[in-house]
Design a protein around this motif. Structure first.
Motif, short mmCIF file in Angstrom:
data_model
loop_
_atom_site.label_atom_id
_atom_site.label_comp_id
_atom_site.label_asym_id
_atom_site.label_seq_id
_atom_site.Cartn_x
_atom_site.Cartn_y
_atom_site.Cartn_z
N ILE A 171 0.36 -1.55 -0.15
CA ILE A 171 0.17 -0.29 -0.35
C ILE A 171 1.05 1.20 -0.22
O ILE A 171 0.76 2.34 0.27
N GLY A 172 2.19 1.37 -0.18
CA GLY A 172 3.37 1.98 -0.18
C GLY A 172 3.65 2.70 0.37
O GLY A 172 4.22 3.56 0.74
N ILE A 173 3.92 1.91 1.85
CA ILE A 173 4.22 2.72 3.04
C ILE A 173 4.97 1.54 3.87
O ILE A 173 4.38 0.57 4.73
N GLY A 174 5.96 1.11 3.57
CA GLY A 174 6.49 0.15 3.70
C GLY A 174 8.41 0.04 3.92
O GLY A 174 9.15 -0.42 4.00
N GLY A 175 8.63 1.57 4.18
CA GLY A 175 10.67 1.20 4.85
C GLY A 175 11.31 0.60 3.59
O GLY A 175 10.95 0.82 2.52
N LEU A 176 11.98 -0.05 4.09
CA LEU A 176 12.76 -1.09 3.29
C LEU A 176 12.20 -1.34 1.82
O LEU A 176 12.34 -1.68 1.02
N GLY A 177 10.86 -1.70 2.25
CA GLY A 177 9.99 -3.15 1.21
C GLY A 177 10.01 -2.19 -0.24
O GLY A 177 9.38 -2.68 -0.82
N GLU A 178 9.95 -1.35 -0.06
CA GLU A 178 9.45 0.03 -1.05
C GLU A 178 10.41 -0.50 -2.07
O GLU A 178 10.72 0.03 -3.45
N LEU A 179 11.46 -1.34 -1.46
CA LEU A 179 13.13 -1.34 -2.31
C LEU A 179 12.52 -2.73 -3.09
O LEU A 179 13.10 -2.54 -4.01
N PHE A 180 12.24 -3.62 -2.59
CA PHE A 180 11.24 -4.26 -3.33
C PHE A 180 10.30 -4.58 -4.06
O PHE A 180 10.86 -4.70 -5.52
N THR A 181 8.94 -3.23 -4.00
CA THR A 181 8.48 -2.80 -5.14
C THR A 181 9.21 -2.04 -5.95
O THR A 181 8.53 -2.22 -7.40
N ILE A 196 16.32 -7.13 1.31
CA ILE A 196 16.08 -8.42 1.71
C ILE A 196 17.68 -7.92 3.39
O ILE A 196 17.33 -8.35 4.13
N VAL A 197 18.77 -7.82 2.45
CA VAL A 197 20.11 -8.35 3.04
C VAL A 197 19.88 -7.22 4.33
O VAL A 197 20.12 -7.68 5.29
N LEU A 198 19.15 -6.06 4.56
CA LEU A 198 19.25 -4.31 5.51
C LEU A 198 18.11 -5.45 6.82
O LEU A 198 17.91 -4.60 7.33
#
Lengths: 240, 232
Positions: A171-181, A196-198
């Motif tokens: 939903i666009g608010i994911g911290g480092l998860g935004e690197l995934f998208t 993933i590493v961080l």
């Protein structure tokens, strides 16, 4: 090394120059957001779980209904809660923080209750016989003994939260998860590997810090290995 | 509150109940990914957990104890969404393999740890008795240790099943089906009722799985061993 890591179309798994270019803006910003999104719920969850757990240990009648609620909360997928909350709190940090706080609660409340339950009866009675009032006995005797089991729950919740935050990227608010998208959009593995590493590194460091805090809080436990209950919480995530 | 009512209304529309994007089809897709991943997980983790738990002496026992317990914590730290997308980018996308990889990686540790811990907790006296009666190692595992360890084994299976069902939602993010479709499409089209509908479906499915395992535990766990774990 590069050749070994290269995938089908010659794109290497990691492009170091991309990392160098994006470190200051994208990566560090995401990391900061990730820290806020994962640690706020832990702090809030802890502040709520402690009194709630103490109340449940004191008045055992409250515990079964509370446990029923927390075990359902534990089962609810984070992404489902994020999506439903968007209607109420919009696309803000709050939308991610509330479900993760609930999740933290579902792990911590049982471990506070179990931790207090691990206080031997004779210890409680000795404290009373020495003239400790109920509050003082709780603060100076029961809570310190409960620390290892509570900390085991806190470690589980912390590590889980750190990895769950990344789901918020849907939903666009994911911290480092935004690197995934970002990596998916561009069909580009480097941001994925970095993310993933961080995240794993962050989880590992936080876990170690909590373990260290536990050692400092309970110097008398140092010679003893983890108790059975502690191991259980760490292994099963406290799910009962 | 209005938003939730809209989502409920979404359930009432007839187009939601037929066709490729209908709830029945999405449910089947969701269950199909989940069942495949769950079956693979059980096939890998359950025998391994039981076997490793059975070995109590020697170097293997010491090493496996450490590896099994640390795998549980390590698995919690793994960001599934990242793993999934990485699997999609690195393998040729489009088939089921990319989604099965993160689902299985995520679900193996809870099953492994609980099976292992369950068997380790079997009292040595019980094992001595079984061996004294002439049971072979496979008999000891299947007829003594598994039934006694069953409450913990089921707990592990339940944790794994719930994680798989929740995480299967992410499959839609890389173009597959399942309930996640509604969330991803709803987000892309700014249709909140569709998103919320999908979220509610995933949540209901997770709670149903939870209940199924609670019921299962009541039926398959021997009454004699149930008492011992009444508190857990």
């Amino acid at each position: 090394m590069y050749a070994a890591l290269a995938i089908g179309d010659g794109e290497p798994l990691i492009r170091w120059d991309w990392i160098a270019r994006n470190w200051d803006d994208d990566i560090l910003e995401s990391l900061k957001e990730h820290l806020i999104l994962s640690f706020t719920p832990i702090l809030l969850g802890f502040l709520i779980a402690l009194p709630l757990g103490i109340a449940c240990a004191r008045w055992r009648r409250f515990y079964p209904p509370v446990l029923a609620v927390t075990s359902v909360l534990y089962a609810l997928p984070a992404i489902a809660l994020f999506v439903v909350l968007v209607a109420f709190t919009g696309l803000t940090y709050t939308t991610v923080i509330i479900p993760l706080t609930l999740y933290t609660l579902s792990v911590l409340v049982p471990s506070v209750v179990d931790g207090l339950g691990s206080v031997p009866d004779h210890v409680r009675k000795s404290a009373t016989a020495m003239g400790f009032g109920e509050t003082r006995r709780m603060v100076q005797v029961e809570l310190p003994i409960a620390v290892p089991v509570v900390m085991a729950g806190l470690r589980v919740a912390t590590v889980s939260n750190i990895s769950l935050v990344s789901v918020g990227a849907m939903i666009g608010i994911g911290g480092l998860g935004e690197l995934f998208t970002d990596g998916l959009r561009r069909d580009f593995p480097t941001p994925l590997v970095v993310g993933i590493v961080l995240i794993i590194a962050l989880a590992f460091v936080s876990d170690m810090v909590l373990l260290l805090i536990q050692r400092l809080l309970t110097p008398w436990e140092r010679t003893r290995g983890a108790s059975k209950r502690e191991k259980e919480v760490l292994a099963t995530g406290g799910a009962a | 509150m209005n938003a939730i009512l809209n989502a409920l209304e979404w359930f009432g529309r007839s187009e939601q109940w037929s066709g490729v994007d209908g709830i029945p089809n999405r449910l089947l897709e969701h269950l199909w990914y989940s069942l495949l991943a769950f079956a693979l997980t059980v096939l890998i983790a359950l025998p391994l957990g039981l076997l490793l738990g059975h070995v109590r002496q020697g170097r293997l026992a010491a090493v496996s104890g450490f590896v099994v317990t640390s795998s549980a914590n390590a698995a919690r730290a793994l960001p599934t969404l990242g793993l999934l997308i990485l699997a999609v980018i690195l393998t040729s996308a489009g088939d089921l393999v990319p989604i099965l990889i993160p689902l299985v990686v995520l679900a193996v540790p809870p099953v492994l740890v609980n099976a292992y811990a369950g068997v380790q907790q079997v009292e040595p006296g019980l094992r001595d008795a079984a061996e004294g009666m002439g049971m072979t190692a496979p008999q000891v595992i299947l007829r003594l240790e598994l039934p006694v360890a069953l409450p913990l084994v089921l707990l592990g299976l339940r944790t794994a099943a719930i994680q798989i069902v929740s995480t299967a939602t992410l499959a839609a993010y890389v173009g597959l089906g399942g309930f996640g479709r509604y969330i991803v499409d709803g987000y892309a089209r700014q249709e909140y009722d569709r998103m919320a509908g999908g979220a509610i479906l995933v949540a209901v499915l997770a709670v149903v799985i939870q209940l199924v395992f609670t019921a299962l535990r009541r039926f398959v766990v021997s009454p004699g061993t149930r008492l011992q774990y009444a508190g857990s």
